[in-house]
Motif scaffolding. Structure first.
Motif, PDB file in Angstrom:
ATOM      1  N   GLU A 151      33.129  36.340  38.777  1.00 42.42           N
ATOM      2  CA  GLU A 151      33.431  37.038  40.036  1.00 42.42           C
ATOM      3  C   GLU A 151      33.419  36.074  41.207  1.00 42.42           C
ATOM      4  OE1 GLU A 151      31.198  40.934  38.143  1.00 42.42           O
ATOM      5  OE2 GLU A 151      30.197  39.707  39.663  1.00 42.42           O
ATOM      6  N   ASP A 152      32.498  35.134  41.194  1.00 43.43           N
ATOM      7  CA  ASP A 152      32.393  34.168  42.277  1.00 43.43           C
ATOM      8  C   ASP A 152      33.645  33.300  42.360  1.00 43.43           C
ATOM      9  OD1 ASP A 152      30.959  33.015  44.415  1.00 43.43           O
ATOM     10  OD2 ASP A 152      30.343  31.351  43.136  1.00 43.43           O
ATOM     11  N   ALA A 153      34.252  33.032  41.224  1.00 42.56           N
ATOM     12  CA  ALA A 153      35.448  32.183  41.195  1.00 42.56           C
ATOM     13  C   ALA A 153      36.653  32.847  41.854  1.00 42.56           C
ATOM     14  CB  ALA A 153      35.798  31.826  39.748  1.00 42.56           C
ATOM     15  N   GLN A 154      36.614  34.188  41.963  1.00 41.70           N
ATOM     16  CA  GLN A 154      37.764  34.915  42.499  1.00 41.70           C
ATOM     17  C   GLN A 154      37.647  35.073  44.013  1.00 41.70           C
ATOM     18  OE1 GLN A 154      38.587  38.487  40.232  1.00 41.70           O
ATOM     19  NE2 GLN A 154      38.471  37.419  38.289  1.00 41.70           N
ATOM     20  N   TYR A 155      37.457  33.945  44.697  1.00 41.90           N
ATOM     21  CA  TYR A 155      37.380  33.994  46.154  1.00 41.90           C
ATOM     22  C   TYR A 155      38.747  34.228  46.787  1.00 41.90           C
ATOM     23  CZ  TYR A 155      38.830  29.055  45.859  1.00 41.90           C
ATOM     24  OH  TYR A 155      39.499  27.889  45.584  1.00 41.90           O
ATOM     25  N   GLU A 156      39.800  34.098  46.012  1.00 41.23           N
ATOM     26  CA  GLU A 156      41.147  34.464  46.438  1.00 41.23           C
ATOM     27  C   GLU A 156      41.804  35.167  45.260  1.00 41.23           C
ATOM     28  OE1 GLU A 156      44.275  33.706  49.637  1.00 41.23           O
ATOM     29  OE2 GLU A 156      42.118  33.988  49.502  1.00 41.23           O
ATOM     30  N   ILE A 157      42.394  36.331  45.522  1.00 43.10           N
ATOM     31  CA  ILE A 157      43.022  37.112  44.463  1.00 43.10           C
ATOM     32  C   ILE A 157      44.442  37.472  44.878  1.00 43.10           C
ATOM     33  CG2 ILE A 157      40.890  38.013  43.473  1.00 43.10           C
ATOM     34  CD1 ILE A 157      41.246  40.542  45.128  1.00 43.10           C
ATOM     35  N   SER A 158      45.264  37.714  43.885  1.00 42.65           N
ATOM     36  CA  SER A 158      46.659  38.050  44.175  1.00 42.65           C
ATOM     37  C   SER A 158      46.855  39.561  44.124  1.00 42.65           C
ATOM     38  CB  SER A 158      47.598  37.365  43.175  1.00 42.65           C
ATOM     39  OG  SER A 158      47.365  37.847  41.866  1.00 42.65           O
ATOM     40  N   ALA A 159      47.711  40.034  44.999  1.00 38.57           N
ATOM     41  CA  ALA A 159      48.133  41.432  45.001  1.00 38.57           C
ATOM     42  C   ALA A 159      49.584  41.468  45.449  1.00 38.57           C
ATOM     43  CB  ALA A 159      47.263  42.270  45.939  1.00 38.57           C
ATOM     44  N   HIS A 160      50.316  42.427  44.951  1.00 36.01           N
ATOM     45  CA  HIS A 160      51.718  42.546  45.351  1.00 36.01           C
ATOM     46  C   HIS A 160      51.818  43.338  46.660  1.00 36.01           C
ATOM     47  CE1 HIS A 160      54.049  41.104  41.596  1.00 36.01           C
ATOM     48  NE2 HIS A 160      52.904  40.468  41.722  1.00 36.01           N
ATOM     49  N   LYS A 161      52.284  44.556  46.630  1.00 35.42           N
ATOM     50  CA  LYS A 161      52.573  45.266  47.879  1.00 35.42           C
ATOM     51  C   LYS A 161      51.331  45.860  48.537  1.00 35.42           C
ATOM     52  CE  LYS A 161      55.799  47.892  45.904  1.00 35.42           C
ATOM     53  NZ  LYS A 161      55.997  47.270  44.581  1.00 35.42           N
ATOM     54  N   TRP A 162      50.209  45.932  47.802  1.00 32.26           N
ATOM     55  CA  TRP A 162      49.025  46.570  48.390  1.00 32.26           C
ATOM     56  C   TRP A 162      47.747  46.137  47.689  1.00 32.26           C
ATOM     57  CZ3 TRP A 162      46.163  49.592  45.043  1.00 32.26           C
ATOM     58  CH2 TRP A 162      46.824  50.073  43.898  1.00 32.26           C
ATOM     59  N   ILE A 163      46.667  46.235  48.458  1.00 31.89           N
ATOM     60  CA  ILE A 163      45.314  46.082  47.932  1.00 31.89           C
ATOM     61  C   ILE A 163      44.464  47.134  48.621  1.00 31.89           C
ATOM     62  CG2 ILE A 163      44.783  44.271  49.617  1.00 31.89           C
ATOM     63  CD1 ILE A 163      42.878  43.050  47.534  1.00 31.89           C
ATOM     64  N   ASP A 164      43.486  47.696  47.910  1.00 32.88           N
ATOM     65  CA  ASP A 164      42.764  48.857  48.419  1.00 32.88           C
ATOM     66  C   ASP A 164      41.283  48.757  48.085  1.00 32.88           C
ATOM     67  OD1 ASP A 164      43.251  51.972  49.270  1.00 32.88           O
ATOM     68  OD2 ASP A 164      41.676  51.821  47.749  1.00 32.88           O
ATOM     69  N   ILE A 165      40.460  49.222  49.006  1.00 32.29           N
ATOM     70  CA  ILE A 165      39.052  49.501  48.689  1.00 32.29           C
ATOM     71  C   ILE A 165      38.784  50.954  49.059  1.00 32.29           C
ATOM     72  CG2 ILE A 165      38.145  47.157  48.840  1.00 32.29           C
ATOM     73  CD1 ILE A 165      37.251  47.753  51.691  1.00 32.29           C
TER      74      ILE A 165
END
Length: 1012
Positions: free
Chosen positions: A823-837
């Motif tokens: 999880e720590d390694a994913q300091y940048e993640i890819s998303a296409h048209k949207w990302i949501d919390i």
């Protein structure tokens, strides 16, 4: 003379200096393989761009001596090497030794490819093999006075695009070759390299050590007698065989050729010819040699530019010596490529190999892509591909992937067999050290006896050299390392598959903890790629209607060309932004041209379609087209008139522009407040958002004392691939507001902020639309920064343990905390048209029209907007940019809040087409496809590859099992379900209610309906 073997052995085993002498001897042996006997006369004809063989003397003429410069980086030249075989070389094996600090294609008298030259001073990593190819065979029995006249088409760049030795000719000599010394060299090197892999206490180590020592003592000179005796000392150790070793290495010759990277595309075409001509020459010399190459685009270039070479390749494919690999048109990026694009990569790639070579490829080889989408296995299976091979995941900086052979499962449960060559490279040296490393690192050797070794010089091409082949010749069953067999990847994968039931599974994406900067670098390329994917979707939909309604010929050839070039620029060093400036400049020029072409095609199609639509009862008609598979109620502005229109799914509505709907706008924006009927936004004195209040929910979305949408600038001294994970600690400022204006236009209300930082300017229109909770940030940037990164972030009153990001045909969940190293390694993640919390009752999505890099940490959503690293393009992202991102608050989670639909709407607004009053055969409003459930999305409508059917491709978007009934306006007959390549799976029956399809979570389905 009597030799005291025990004393020598004891002394030698304990003396590091003598081991060093053993290694030094390799250079001494190598230096005696060739004997220079004369110099060549060298003439070059320099040009800035390549010219054909027929025009080889058209450039600037240069007479060259070693040490003289012949051009600048990426200059081209036709070289002519002339000479005569001297008396000293009569009856001997005559070769030429040439190094021109670049690369060159040797040609025959007709100008056809005949070999390769590569500078020995290439920056390629020499531990993986010697990249230099400087030896040109002439004749095994030279005749005194026989003429030498060789032509070569050269590029002034090394394998990896570097400008070596100031672009000078290094040497051009006539030499003789001593084959016995060459064979001694490889005998010696193989055993010495094997020695380095062994336990010095082992019997095998001591025996090899002894043989090498005797060889060193023998070689006081290199007379024929001494060389023969030296080889005799080594022969017993080379002849020692393994017992039942329990592991079998499959070796396949390979040359990973980046279609662009540190050199332009035009040079890649020439690299392909050089590499492939060298492969053919090596096949003549080494009968066991089998070679495999991916990327039909490369083969198509060979067919176009080097037809004689292409014919020889086809012969080797037919003979089983040359293996076609990899199914996809090119080796694309995985993070920014759309789902339909992935399918087209297979569609065009497999079709080319089938039509040109009669081969159906069932593997996907993507050794160098920067992480792999969770939906690739489903797309593979849907395209008839069963096996996946990569090496890149081994590059992860933070975590070691737990398997090298495993079953990889997509979101829908589709499963393929995956193998990662455990050596961790697609450029193996094939030396004993490579085989031992692969064997030792292999995570799954307990469950299989098979591993793959991909050997050869790659990235910049070149392929396997003499070194590789000579090593392998001695390693077939050499005691001390696993036995090696040269055979095809297909044979290897079929054998690997026999133990499929023993392998572990990995579900979802193969995230690479490395190269996350490529989600953002070269923003314009990513913007154009998104637009081309969308516009090609529109063009196919509208052209399909034009074919069905009007009988117009479907522009398949034109669409194929547009698609294939779009796919080319999705290559994993173009779309990710990791190529030199020239590559991106040229691709942007082509993107602009292609965008104009597809727009022209779309406009002409809409004009024809308009001719069939009844508009005679409309005073001033325009036609609003909805390309999305759900009804849309939206505001449109036509000729300064605002209307709210209802447009059916995958259809159109005629709109009377004479109607000017009165829009009551009770909210007046200011620099501190922006409001509509749904939301109220407050800004601080610097124009940053400090409050978003959802009126209907009576909910404050942001914490107190928290400024949001700060257009923050961070130090970014990385390269196009990477930026430091602690970048947040290196914030150097933000864009400060210079001015703020307000806007009220029909249903729109907005503030327009102009911001400055350094030499850069941002003008951002923050906009609300009546009846909508979407907050649009319409952004214009003049970016002039170097080694800096631009980001925007928002913090919310949301507690979510996971973020949800759109990927191809679905979405993935990732943790928002860092409990583990993964999880720590994913300091940048890819998303296409949207990302949501979201929490169960409420959530917020961050939408975009062209961005991919994000961070989601606890209650924060962050978007990476621009980067400007200096390498390999020193002017990365410099210039003007236009993009939109948006916040979308919603009730419930991302599904209940219709985030997917809102993101599609942002990216695919209604298309407005001019019309005139006429009586047509179609009504004033029409839906061509309607789906009775919202979780099934129609992604594509096109005419089938055979031209006989209309193709509809759907996917389940919510991650749930579902039945969907599809109603179409097309005459539904002879309906079949197909795979993604339009190959029949089953017959379907339509009822009065339509066609009913059953979907598992995230499943993609394709149906074809016969055209009348």
């Amino acid at each position: 003379m009597r030799v005291h073997h025990r004393k020598v052995k004891a002394f030698f085993s304990q003396t590091l200096g003598t081991l060093t002498d053993l290694h030094k001897l390799t250079d001494k042996i190598k230096s005696n393989i060739y004997n220079t006997v004369g110099e060549l006369e060298v003439t070059a004809y320099n040009t800035s761009e390549p010219v054909p063989f027929e025009q080889r003397t058209s450039g600037d003429r240069l007479s060259l001596k070693p040490g003289q410069q012949w051009g600048q980086l990426f200059d081209c030249a036709w070289f002519n090497f002339k000479g005569k075989i001297p008396a000293e070389a009569a009856g001997k094996n005559v070769v030429l030794l040439i190094d021109l600090s670049g690369e060159a294609l040797l040609v025959d008298e007709q100008g056809n490819p005949a070999g390769i030259l590569t500078t020995g001073s290439s920056i390629f990593e020499t531990s993986l093999g010697d990249p230099g190819k400087t030896v040109v065979p002439i004749t095994p029995t030279g005749q005194e006075g026989a003429p030498i006249d060789i032509w070569a088409d050269a590029g002034n760049n090394d394998l990896l695009g570097a400008f070596q030795n100031n672009g000078t000719l290094q040497f051009a000599n006539i030499a003789t070759k001593n084959e016995e010394v060459e064979q001694l060299y490889y005998d010696y090197v193989v055993l010495l390299d094997l020695l380095d892999q062994l336990d010095e206490r082992s019997v095998r180590y001591q025996k090899i050590l002894y043989a090498l020592h005797k060889t060193m003592i023998e070689l006081v000179d290199f007379s024929d007698e001494r060389v023969s005796k030296a080889r005799a000392h080594l022969a017993p150790e080379l002849d020692r065989k393994n017992g039942d070793y329990g592991m079998q290495v499959t070796a396949i010759g390979h040359s990973h050729i980046d279609l662009a990277w540190l050199w332009p595309i035009r040079e890649t075409i020439r690299k392909g010819a050089r590499t492939f001509s060298h492969v053919l020459r090596m096949m003549e010399r080494y009968p066991d040699y089998k070679f495999g190459a991916t990327q039909p685009q490369l083969y198509q270039w060979m067919k176009m530019h080097y037809p004689e070479l292409y014919g020889k390749i086809k012969e080797k494919v037919a003979a089983g010596r040359w293996e076609l690999l990899g199914g996809m048109w090119i080796e694309p990026d995985s993070n920014a490529v759309g789902g339909e694009s992935f399918i087209r990569q297979f569609l065009y790639g497999k079709k080319f190999f089938k039509e040109e070579f009669g081969k159906n490829i069932n593997n996907l080889i993507m050794p160098d892509t920067f992480g792999y989408s969770a939906q690739i296995p489903q797309i593979m299976k849907g395209c008839g591909v069963e096996y996946f091979v990569t090496t890149k995941i081994s590059w992860d900086l933070y975590n070691k992937f737990p398997h090298d052979t495993f079953l990889w499962k997509a979101l829908d449960g589709s499963e393929v067999l995956a193998h990662m060559p455990p050596e961790g490279t697609y450029n193996s040296s094939a030396a004993p050290r490579a085989i031992k490393k692969a064997e030792q690192l292999y995570e799954d050797k307990a469950t299989t006896e098979h591993l793959l070794l991909m050997y050869g010089i790659g990235d910049g091409g070149g392929g396997p050299s003499v070194d590789h082949h000579e090593f392998l010749k001695r390693e077939k069953n050499l005691a001390g390392i696993a036995p090696v067999t040269q055979r095809t990847v297909k044979e290897f994968l079929d054998d690997l598959n026999k133990n499929r039931h023993l392998y572990e599974s990995w579900v979802g994406e193969l995230y690479l903890g490395f190269h996350q900067g490529t989600y953002t670098s070269q923003a314009k390329n990513k913007w154009y790629n998104r637009k081309m994917e969308i516009n090609l979707r529109h063009a196919e939909f509208l052209s399909s209607l034009d074919r069905v309604i009007g009988g117009t010929n479907y522009p398949k050839a034109q669409l194929d060309e547009l698609w294939q070039e779009t796919l080319l620029y999705q290559f994993h060093d173009i779309l990710p932004g990791s190529s030199i400036q020239r590559v991106h400049k040229e691709s942007l020029e082509r993107y602009e041209s292609m965008s104009h072409e597809v727009h022209t095609l779309q406009t002409a199609t809409l004009e024809r379609l308009s001719g069939h639509i009844t508009t005679d009862d409309i005073q001033k008609p325009v036609i609003a087209w909805n390309t999305l598979p759900w009804e849309r109620d939206t505001w449109i502005q036509v000729k300064d008139h605002w209307q709210k229109v209802h447009v059916p799914s995958m259809g159109y509505k005629v709109v009377d522009t004479a109607v000017n709907e009165t829009v009551e706008q009770p909210f007046t924006p200011s620099s501190s407040v922006l409001e509509n009927d749904m939301l109220k936004i407050k800004f601080d004195n610097n124009g940053l958002i400090i409050s978003i209040y959802d009126k209907a929910s009576d909910r404050q979305l942001m914490p107190d004392q928290q400024a949001n949408n700060e257009l923050a600038v961070y130090a970014d001294e990385g390269d196009a691939w990477d930026f430091t994970p602690d970048y947040k600690m290196q914030k150097i400022g933000s864009f400060e507001m210079e001015s703020c204006e307000t806007l009220v236009d029909g249903p729109l209300t907005a503030v327009i902020q102009k911001r400055l930082f350094g030499d850069s300017t941002i003008t951002q229109r923050i906009q609300l639309t009546q009846g909508s909770k979407r907050i649009d940030f319409i952004t214009f940037v003049d970016w002039q920064e170097r080694e800096k990164m631009l980001r925007s972030s928002f913090t919310f009153n949301i507690r979510a343990a996971e973020s949800v990001s759109e990927i191809q045909f679905g979405h993935v969940k990732r943790k928002t905390h860092t409990n583990t190293s993964w999880e720590d390694a994913q300091y940048e993640i890819s998303a296409h048209k949207w990302i949501d919390i979201s929490q169960p009752d409420y959530g917020i999505a961050l939408l975009n029209d062209s961005k991919y890099g994000h961070d989601a940490a606890e209650n924060l959503l962050d978007i990476n907007l621009l980067r400007s690293p200096k390498w390999p393009d020193p002017e990365t992202d410099k210039g003007h940019h236009y993009f939109t991102y948006a916040l979308f608050p919603h009730q419930g989670n991302h599904l209940e809040g219709s985030v997917i639909q809102e993101a599609y709407a942002l990216n695919m607004p209604l298309i407005m087409a001019e019309s005139s009053a006429r009586q047509g055969k179609l009504p004033s409003t029409q839906s061509f496809v309607a789906i009775d459930v919202e979780n099934v999305i129609l992604e594509t409508i096109k005419i089938s590859e055979d031209g006989n059917s209309i193709v509809l491709r759907f996917y389940e978007a919510y991650g749930m099992s579902s039945k969907a009934t599809i109603k179409t306006a097309f005459a539904a007959k002879n309906i079949v379900e197909t795979n993604m390549l339009e190959e029949k799976i089953a017959d379907l029956e339509a009822t009065d209610n339509g066609i009913t399809l059953s979907f598992s979570p995230f499943q993609v389905k394709t149906i074809c309906m016969a055209l009348s």
